[in-house]
Design an enzyme around this catalytic site. Sequence first.
Site, PDB file in Angstrom:
ATOM      1  N   HIS A 171       8.643  -8.752 -25.131  1.00  0.00           N
ATOM      2  CA  HIS A 171       7.293  -8.914 -25.465  1.00  0.00           C
ATOM      3  C   HIS A 171       6.494  -8.714 -24.000  1.00  0.00           C
ATOM      4  CE1 HIS A 171       3.880  -9.762 -27.813  1.00  0.00           C
ATOM      5  NE2 HIS A 171       3.630 -10.827 -27.510  1.00  0.00           N
ATOM      6  N   ASN A 200      -1.849 -13.807 -25.745  1.00  0.00           N
ATOM      7  CA  ASN A 200      -1.047 -13.261 -26.654  1.00  0.00           C
ATOM      8  C   ASN A 200      -1.485 -12.346 -27.452  1.00  0.00           C
ATOM      9  OD1 ASN A 200       1.540 -12.558 -27.763  1.00  0.00           O
ATOM     10  ND2 ASN A 200       2.231 -14.631 -28.436  1.00  0.00           N
TER      11      ASN A 200
END
Length: 174
Positions: free
Chosen positions: A122, A142
């Site tokens: 990620h 995020n």
Amino acid sequence: AWQYFALEGVVTGGNYRKQGCCRPYEFPPCGRHGKEPYYGECYDTAKTPKCQKTCQRGYLKAYKEDKHFGKSAYRLPNNVKAIQRDIMKNGPVVAGFIVYEDFAHYKSGIYKHTAGRMTGGHAVKIIGWGKEKGTPYWLIANSWHDDWGEKGFYRMIRGINNCRIEEMVFAGIV
């Protein structure tokens, strides 16, 4: 991504159905976030459409006119002080890291991988750092909506290369 931004450029883009920006293609939202409506099932893999290199109908600028370019792209060394210096000088940096099962269950606090198998990778934005009760951490934005973690942010332990986050840091000059 930074290198692509510097060499190829990117258009303004924007959220799904947002007006006043160039969106060559759209991805509809999925799932349910907070009090928003249910948008349908989220799938692990979504096929990326071929970029049309045109803005949507009704947008006043041509695709090429809407492009913005970065000045340079670079990778930072696996060194906490170097990463901190770069954030202080140039702003947030992008970090890639290995995702484990326990990360999906993060709610709050300082994340340190403790259990579960690897599920993938990620990329996130490191925006700062701090200490809580003597434990150093990175402050990270995020992309999983503001109903995840600490309103879309999380803190990851700093200085031990947790999930390899300190060895995969990239930045650029806009």
